[in-house]
Write a protein that holds these residues in place. Structure first.
Motif, mmCIF file in Angstrom:
data_model
loop_
_atom_site.group_PDB
_atom_site.id
_atom_site.type_symbol
_atom_site.label_atom_id
_atom_site.label_comp_id
_atom_site.label_asym_id
_atom_site.label_seq_id
_atom_site.Cartn_x
_atom_site.Cartn_y
_atom_site.Cartn_z
ATOM 1 N N LYS A 60 0.836 -1.189 0.000
ATOM 2 C CA LYS A 60 0.000 0.000 0.000
ATOM 3 C C LYS A 60 0.879 1.249 0.000
ATOM 4 O O LYS A 60 1.773 1.383 0.823
ATOM 5 C CB LYS A 60 -0.904 0.011 1.226
ATOM 6 C CG LYS A 60 -1.917 -1.123 1.268
ATOM 7 C CD LYS A 60 -2.766 -1.029 2.534
ATOM 8 C CE LYS A 60 -3.747 -2.180 2.606
ATOM 9 N NZ LYS A 60 -4.576 -2.114 3.836
ATOM 10 N N LEU A 61 0.608 2.147 -0.947
ATOM 11 C CA LEU A 61 1.382 3.377 -1.055
ATOM 12 C C LEU A 61 0.451 4.534 -1.375
ATOM 13 O O LEU A 61 -0.593 4.350 -2.019
ATOM 14 C CB LEU A 61 2.446 3.261 -2.149
ATOM 15 C CG LEU A 61 3.593 2.276 -1.901
ATOM 16 C CD1 LEU A 61 4.388 2.067 -3.176
ATOM 17 C CD2 LEU A 61 4.500 2.778 -0.782
ATOM 18 N N ASP A 62 0.822 5.718 -0.959
ATOM 19 C CA ASP A 62 0.082 6.924 -1.311
ATOM 20 C C ASP A 62 0.489 7.310 -2.736
ATOM 21 O O ASP A 62 1.629 7.737 -2.978
ATOM 22 C CB ASP A 62 0.397 8.059 -0.332
ATOM 23 C CG ASP A 62 -0.469 9.282 -0.567
ATOM 24 O OD1 ASP A 62 -0.566 9.723 -1.728
ATOM 25 O OD2 ASP A 62 -1.050 9.785 0.406
ATOM 26 N N GLN A 88 -12.317 -3.542 -2.238
ATOM 27 C CA GLN A 88 -11.781 -2.279 -2.749
ATOM 28 C C GLN A 88 -10.533 -1.830 -1.984
ATOM 29 O O GLN A 88 -10.191 -0.648 -1.958
ATOM 30 C CB GLN A 88 -12.847 -1.181 -2.710
ATOM 31 C CG GLN A 88 -13.996 -1.397 -3.678
ATOM 32 C CD GLN A 88 -13.529 -1.454 -5.129
ATOM 33 O OE1 GLN A 88 -12.912 -0.511 -5.630
ATOM 34 N NE2 GLN A 88 -13.818 -2.564 -5.805
ATOM 35 N N GLU A 89 -9.858 -2.793 -1.378
ATOM 36 C CA GLU A 89 -8.612 -2.504 -0.679
ATOM 37 C C GLU A 89 -7.453 -2.501 -1.674
ATOM 38 O O GLU A 89 -7.374 -3.346 -2.553
ATOM 39 C CB GLU A 89 -8.362 -3.564 0.399
ATOM 40 C CG GLU A 89 -7.085 -3.349 1.186
ATOM 41 C CD GLU A 89 -6.821 -4.484 2.164
ATOM 42 O OE1 GLU A 89 -5.804 -4.413 2.875
ATOM 43 O OE2 GLU A 89 -7.633 -5.448 2.191
ATOM 44 N N GLN A 90 -6.561 -1.510 -1.521
ATOM 45 C CA GLN A 90 -5.412 -1.424 -2.415
ATOM 46 C C GLN A 90 -4.488 -2.612 -2.214
ATOM 47 O O GLN A 90 -4.082 -2.913 -1.093
ATOM 48 C CB GLN A 90 -4.648 -0.128 -2.183
ATOM 49 C CG GLN A 90 -3.537 0.115 -3.204
ATOM 50 C CD GLN A 90 -2.607 1.239 -2.802
ATOM 51 O OE1 GLN A 90 -1.726 1.069 -1.981
ATOM 52 N NE2 GLN A 90 -2.847 2.413 -3.384
ATOM 53 N N LYS A 91 -4.166 -3.313 -3.307
ATOM 54 C CA LYS A 91 -3.307 -4.490 -3.242
ATOM 55 C C LYS A 91 -1.920 -4.235 -3.816
ATOM 56 O O LYS A 91 -0.948 -4.872 -3.423
ATOM 57 C CB LYS A 91 -3.965 -5.654 -3.991
ATOM 58 C CG LYS A 91 -5.219 -6.197 -3.328
ATOM 59 C CD LYS A 91 -4.907 -6.806 -1.982
ATOM 60 C CE LYS A 91 -6.123 -7.430 -1.338
ATOM 61 N NZ LYS A 91 -5.835 -8.003 -0.014
ATOM 62 N N ALA A 92 -1.842 -3.339 -4.778
ATOM 63 C CA ALA A 92 -0.548 -3.087 -5.431
ATOM 64 C C ALA A 92 -0.592 -1.741 -6.145
ATOM 65 O O ALA A 92 -1.654 -1.133 -6.320
ATOM 66 C CB ALA A 92 -0.228 -4.201 -6.426
#
Length: 296
Positions: A60-62, A88-92
């Motif tokens: 996870k990155l901004d 809807q969670e950020q995976k990459a």
């Protein structure tokens, strides 16, 4: 009697309606000429067509901070997030740049302050010469497909004006889609070029349906032939549009998303070009033949 005297709305205004696609085509040509003068090509290409490096970081990155930190150190940086379909969670995060693989890796490691390995990232690099060669081959494939489509249309109908109307409609679909893609700022990938190739087939199906019924169905009035074709053709188009919208809603693949988006734009353009432009040109042709006493 009043019903017989009253003219059908389309009978009155179909020639005026032809102005709409004509204006769109003229605008599209002017826009593309200006776009080519500014960019040296008719589309914005991503790294699969220009050459460059694609890096997938499995954390996870901004994205906003990441882009600000990289844009002065790497060339033509484009960053996309990958989400889980259900949560809807950020995976990459996918980073694309025209910079080389070694340079990109060093810049990213300096920014992230840790080493990039096969466990936390993946790298893909495409050379510029190979990508340009592939791009040219795809363009040649589209040209051959379009010419082959035109030949088949002439063999089916064997009449110049209706055949040209079908080919013009397909050409206008591709032209307007290309302009819309550029206006939306989309960087076209190899998948996008393939979508334009697919669009040739999607563009001519309703035109062939319309032209076949108008020229070959006997016993019905011209308006009935057109209206029956419109009902069937719009059912086909709307069904395809709904399927594409569903695919856009559920897919996480950028490849599929770009293909679906280009097809969606092309199908919407096809509604104008088939049911305004092609219908109008066919009406003019059939009515002129009728005045000369020639049966269609």
């Amino acid at each position: 009697v009043q019903q017989e005297i009253k003219k059908n709305w389309h009978d009155k205004y179909y020639k005026i309606l032809l102005i709409i696609p004509a204006i769109l085509i003229i605008f599209s040509f002017i826009y593309l000429i200006n776009f080519y003068n500014q960019h040296g090509d008719f589309i914005k290409k991503d790294i699969s067509l220009t050459g460059g490096t694609s890096v997938t970081l499995y954390e996870k990155l901004d994205v906003l901070e990441l882009k600000q930190g990289l844009q002065d150190k790497l060339q033509d940086v484009n960053i996309r997030e990958v989400y889980d379909l259900f949560t809807q969670e950020q995976k990459a995060v996918i980073i694309e740049t025209t910079s080389g693989a070694d340079e990109t890796k060093k810049v990213l490691e300096d920014y992230l302050s840790y080493e990039l390995t096969d466990e936390n990232s993946s790298f893909e690099f495409a050379g510029s010469s190979l990508s340009q060669s592939f791009y040219k081959q795809l363009l040649i494939a589209i040209l051959i497909a379009f010419v082959a489509m035109g030949i088949v249309i002439f063999l089916i109908f064997r009449i110049f004006v209706p055949s040209i109307a079908v080919i013009l409609s397909a050409f206008a679909d591709i032209l307007m889609t290309l302009v819309t893609v550029n206006l939306l700022g989309i960087k076209v990938s190899t998948a996008g070029i393939v979508a334009f190739l697919m669009l040739i087939g999607y563009s001519v199906d309703t035109d062939i349906l319309l032209t076949s019924r108008v020229l070959k169905r006997e016993g019905d009035s011209l308006n009935k032939k057109i209206f029956d074709s419109f009902k069937t053709g719009m059912t086909m188009t709307i069904t395809a549009i709904i399927s594409i919208i569903v695919a856009l809603a559920v897919t996480q693949s950028e490849v599929i998303r770009q293909i679906m988006l280009i097809l969606l734009i092309g199908l919407i353009a096809d509604i104008f070009n088939t049911w305004i432009q092609n219908v109008g040109l066919l009406r003019i042709y059939v009515e002129k033949k009728a005045k000369k006493g020639i049966m269609i």
